[in-house]
Enzyme design. Structure first.
Site, PDB file in Angstrom:
ATOM      1  N   GLU A  92     -16.698  10.428  23.615  1.00 45.33           N
ATOM      2  CA  GLU A  92     -15.426  11.058  23.235  1.00 45.33           C
ATOM      3  C   GLU A  92     -15.252  11.198  21.719  1.00 45.33           C
ATOM      4  O   GLU A  92     -14.398  11.969  21.263  1.00 45.33           O
ATOM      5  CB  GLU A  92     -14.248  10.232  23.775  1.00 45.33           C
ATOM      6  CG  GLU A  92     -14.110  10.235  25.278  1.00 45.33           C
ATOM      7  CD  GLU A  92     -13.595  11.577  25.799  1.00 45.33           C
ATOM      8  OE1 GLU A  92     -12.563  12.037  25.309  1.00 45.33           O
ATOM      9  OE2 GLU A  92     -14.246  12.148  26.693  1.00 45.33           O
TER      10      GLU A  92
ATOM     11  N   HIS B 236     -12.855  -3.987   4.197  1.00 45.53           N
ATOM     12  CA  HIS B 236     -11.400  -4.155   4.241  1.00 45.53           C
ATOM     13  C   HIS B 236     -10.782  -3.607   5.536  1.00 45.53           C
ATOM     14  O   HIS B 236     -10.076  -4.333   6.227  1.00 45.53           O
ATOM     15  CB  HIS B 236     -10.783  -3.476   3.004  1.00 45.53           C
ATOM     16  CG  HIS B 236      -9.302  -3.649   2.887  1.00 45.53           C
ATOM     17  ND1 HIS B 236      -8.638  -3.600   1.687  1.00 45.53           N
ATOM     18  CD2 HIS B 236      -8.343  -3.833   3.816  1.00 45.53           C
ATOM     19  CE1 HIS B 236      -7.344  -3.782   1.891  1.00 45.53           C
ATOM     20  NE2 HIS B 236      -7.138  -3.921   3.169  1.00 45.53           N
TER      21      HIS B 236
ATOM     22  N   HIS C 207      -6.764  -3.716   9.835  1.00 45.35           N
ATOM     23  CA  HIS C 207      -7.977  -4.503   9.570  1.00 45.35           C
ATOM     24  C   HIS C 207      -8.760  -4.625  10.874  1.00 45.35           C
ATOM     25  O   HIS C 207      -8.608  -5.588  11.615  1.00 45.35           O
ATOM     26  CB  HIS C 207      -7.592  -5.874   9.013  1.00 45.35           C
ATOM     27  CG  HIS C 207      -6.902  -5.812   7.678  1.00 45.35           C
ATOM     28  ND1 HIS C 207      -6.342  -6.904   7.080  1.00 45.35           N
ATOM     29  CD2 HIS C 207      -6.697  -4.776   6.826  1.00 45.35           C
ATOM     30  CE1 HIS C 207      -5.809  -6.542   5.907  1.00 45.35           C
ATOM     31  NE2 HIS C 207      -6.012  -5.254   5.743  1.00 45.35           N
TER      32      HIS C 207
ATOM     33  N   GLU D 178       0.820  -1.212   0.000  1.00 46.00           N
ATOM     34  CA  GLU D 178       0.000   0.000   0.000  1.00 46.00           C
ATOM     35  C   GLU D 178       0.855   1.264   0.000  1.00 46.00           C
ATOM     36  O   GLU D 178       0.358   2.349   0.285  1.00 46.00           O
ATOM     37  CB  GLU D 178      -0.943   0.019   1.216  1.00 46.00           C
ATOM     38  CG  GLU D 178      -1.904  -1.158   1.320  1.00 46.00           C
ATOM     39  CD  GLU D 178      -2.970  -1.196   0.223  1.00 46.00           C
ATOM     40  OE1 GLU D 178      -3.016  -0.272  -0.611  1.00 46.00           O
ATOM     41  OE2 GLU D 178      -3.748  -2.163   0.215  1.00 46.00           O
TER      42      GLU D 178
ATOM     43  N   HIS E 266      -2.723   1.839   8.411  1.00 48.96           N
ATOM     44  CA  HIS E 266      -3.839   1.051   7.881  1.00 48.96           C
ATOM     45  C   HIS E 266      -3.955  -0.230   8.696  1.00 48.96           C
ATOM     46  O   HIS E 266      -2.948  -0.913   8.937  1.00 48.96           O
ATOM     47  CB  HIS E 266      -3.572   0.718   6.407  1.00 48.96           C
ATOM     48  CG  HIS E 266      -4.468  -0.338   5.857  1.00 48.96           C
ATOM     49  ND1 HIS E 266      -5.844  -0.245   5.858  1.00 48.96           N
ATOM     50  CD2 HIS E 266      -4.185  -1.535   5.277  1.00 48.96           C
ATOM     51  CE1 HIS E 266      -6.349  -1.334   5.304  1.00 48.96           C
ATOM     52  NE2 HIS E 266      -5.376  -2.136   4.952  1.00 48.96           N
TER      53      HIS E 266
HETATM   54  O1  2HA Z   1      -0.558  -5.166   3.876  1.00 50.29           O
HETATM   55  O2  2HA Z   1      -3.454  -4.783   4.476  1.00 50.29           O
HETATM   56  O3  2HA Z   1      -4.313  -3.713   2.244  1.00 50.29           O
HETATM   57  C1  2HA Z   1      -1.664  -5.936   3.520  1.00 50.29           C
HETATM   58  C2  2HA Z   1      -2.862  -5.095   3.470  1.00 50.29           C
HETATM   59  C3  2HA Z   1      -3.305  -4.635   2.148  1.00 50.29           C
HETATM   60 ZN    ZN Z   2      -5.401  -4.062   4.189  1.00 56.05          ZN
END
Ligand code: 2HA
Ligand code: ZN
Length: 273
Positions: free
Chosen positions: A169, A210, A141, A115, A139
């Site tokens: 909050e 995602h 998950h 990414e 980022h």
């Molecule tokens: O790094 O999360 O979006 C793997 C991921 C791709």
């Molecule tokens: Zn991801």
């Protein structure tokens, strides 16, 4: 030691913290940090011979010559603490602002996160929007937030309101709200452009089915934003599930305005009734 330098130590800690939260199964998630010039100088004695330049497919004038700490493509955030040299690295951006080369870490042919184009474009947008204050793109998950993307309309308004109403909050932590990217193929220039378009307005962008992308000035604030949004999503999912799909009462718009006034933050009025 490289890992004793605060910028690197903080980066490694954030990977471990995210892993311990359950946000980074396998190689899920990624983190990048735009280094301060003095941090680059602290790290420079540990730099290895620079490797070859790699073109990114995206370009940013305001990131020419910057250095980033980045997680590695296909690497597990779980392993960063035990073996930083193989799982994270430092890359330098070229004078054209369109290529990177590794100057430390990512040993044995590893590359920056898949990414990286998304992170790079978001760094560019957030750097410009905050006068250089923002340095972190993260980022993860986040399971409850991902679950929400199956049951809610995929709009900034629906997500922002649901999250603001899920914990008192929240409007203080993200008064600007969150953006939402529809389902897209991860890793490419398209999702990078869509996300960075939203990052002009928001500190956080939900990736449908995602995960979540967030930005901030330092590790604490950025991790805290991810944590706060995911916790709000958890509360929302608990409440909606326990209530059999119905919520009996919530934080009202007047309540939200009262919080904003008390804490001196400006709520994005688009999302209030
Ligand atoms: O790094 O999360 O979006 C793997 C991921 C791709
Ligand atoms: Zn991801």
């Amino acid at each position: 030691m490289m890992t004793e330098i605060p910028a690197v130590r903080g980066f490694v800690r954030m990977c471990t913290d995210g892993w311990e939260q359950g946000w980074h199964e396998r190689n899920g998630g990624n983190l990048t940090y735009r280094m301060k010039p003095e941090e680059v100088e602290q790290c420079r004695p540990f730099f290895t011979a620079p490797r070859e330049w790699n073109s990114m497919g995206v370009q940013a004038d305001n990131l020419k010559g910057e250095y980033f700490i980045t997680t590695g493509s296909g690497k597990f955030l779980r392993n960063v603490q035990d073996d930083p040299e193989h799982n994270i690295g430092i890359v330098e951006i070229n004078d054209a602002g369109d290529s990177w080369r590794i100057v430390w870490g990512l040993e044995n042919g590893a590359r920056p996160t898949s990414e990286f184009p998304s992170h790079f474009m978001n760094h560019s947008v957030r750097k410009a929007a905050t006068n250089g204050a923002y340095r972190v793109i993260y980022h993860a998950h986040t399971p409850n937030l991902i679950a929400m993307t199956y049951i809610m309309p995929l709009t900034a308004r629906d997500f922002t309101r649901a999250l603001w109403q899920s914990a008192t909050e929240c409007p203080v932590v993200f008064p600007g709200g969150v953006g939402v990217v529809p389902w897209m193929v991860p890793g490419g220039a398209d999702i990078a452009m869509a996300t960075s378009e939203l990052m002009k307005k928001y500190d956080a962008a939900v990736w449908a089915h995602h995960g979540l992308f967030v930005s901030g000035p330092d590790y604490d604030i950025t991790f805290g934003l991810m944590h706060t949004i995911e916790k709000a999503a958890q509360i929302y999912m608990l409440a909606i599930t326990a209530g059999g799909g119905k919520i009996r009462q919530t934080i009202t718009d007047d309540n939200l305005r009262a919080i904003a006034k008390e804490f001196g933050v400006e709520l994005n009025e688009e999302f209030l009734n």
